[in-house]
Write a protein that holds these residues in place. Sequence first.
Motif: not given
Length: 357
Positions: A348-353
């Motif tokens: 999810l953290k990576a998807m925020k980019t």
Amino acid sequence: MSIGRERVAIQALPAYKPGKAAAQGDSGPSAIKLSSNENPLPPVAAVQQAVNDAIAGINRYPDHRATVLRATIAEWIGVSPQQVTAGNGSIGLLQQLFLSYVDPGDEVVFPWRSFEAYPIFTQLMGGKSVNTALVENAFDLEATASSVSANTKLVLLATPNNPTGTALSTTEIAEFVRRVPSSTIVVIDEAYKEFMNPALGDSVHDLLPHFPNILVLRTFSKTHGLAGVRAGYAVADPELIATIDKTLLPFAVSSVAQAAAIAAIVAFDEIKQRVEQIRLERERVAAALAEMGWRIPKSEANFVYIPTGEITEVTFATLEKHGIITRPFPGEGIRVTVSTQDENNQFLKAMKTVAPS
Ligand SMILES: *Cc1c(COP(=O)(O)O)cnc(C)c1O
């Protein structure tokens, strides 16, 4: 260069693309593999013990018919042993269905996009794929029923669908099967059955007593965490089971796989708790993606589908740079396996980019 003279159907056949192994990613061996819908946890202790015990006997051939496993499955789900067969994963059973029913030129109907093995097996047999488009990432059963003809040998319905995660209720399936000739076999591919909302019904009990042309496929690969040993099963009318048993590769289910699957049934209460965890995580991941602005189809499986459209490849590459391996369908979307809380958070953290398309 061509060595030998392969069949025409084989020349045209695309190679099966397995989910990218974590170790093969750009991001090295520590990458998080969310590309194959596997169970993130090692098998429960009882299954590991059963596998260890079975190893002592691997100098002997296994029971070809997996008699004890069939009986154990039958008792577990409440059908007669004659209604059950076991195979080399549910993909093995799917191949047996094709070998048993599809002659060159026969039609095989399935909505598309769906499970990648379907067009491959159809082509392998010289059959003809007849596809209906998804509507909002879900099956259009109306269109699918209309595309069934007297030449249709098999209809393949993955529920939940891989890769979109949407599922059918047994009421919807019954309505569909009533519109299909009784000489056409309808395969209900339930590789993710245990992750589904029980309110959608139980195909074995709701449908099989009424429709002898339905075959239900299930597997120990996903929920039970046995993807590496290969065991799946089919439930259907005894006549249908006897027909596909004719094409069972000798000793297709290894003795280790048989022991592991039996132990997984015995330990199912423990496995069920893990399923519950994954279901909770799935809802959390889907909600977080929706919050970011993605329109996520309702998943009833252990994965979510992100309709990334044109930015699919760049999104896949971005995630890969963050050490997250997913399954892209170029121009369409990305399928992401729901894993442990920690791995899901990293995803999810990576998807925020990535900005929603
Ligand atoms: C994973 C999967 C299978 C295959 O499972 P195996 O039992 O491991 O062969 C079958 N159908 C669908 C839709 C799947 O996603």
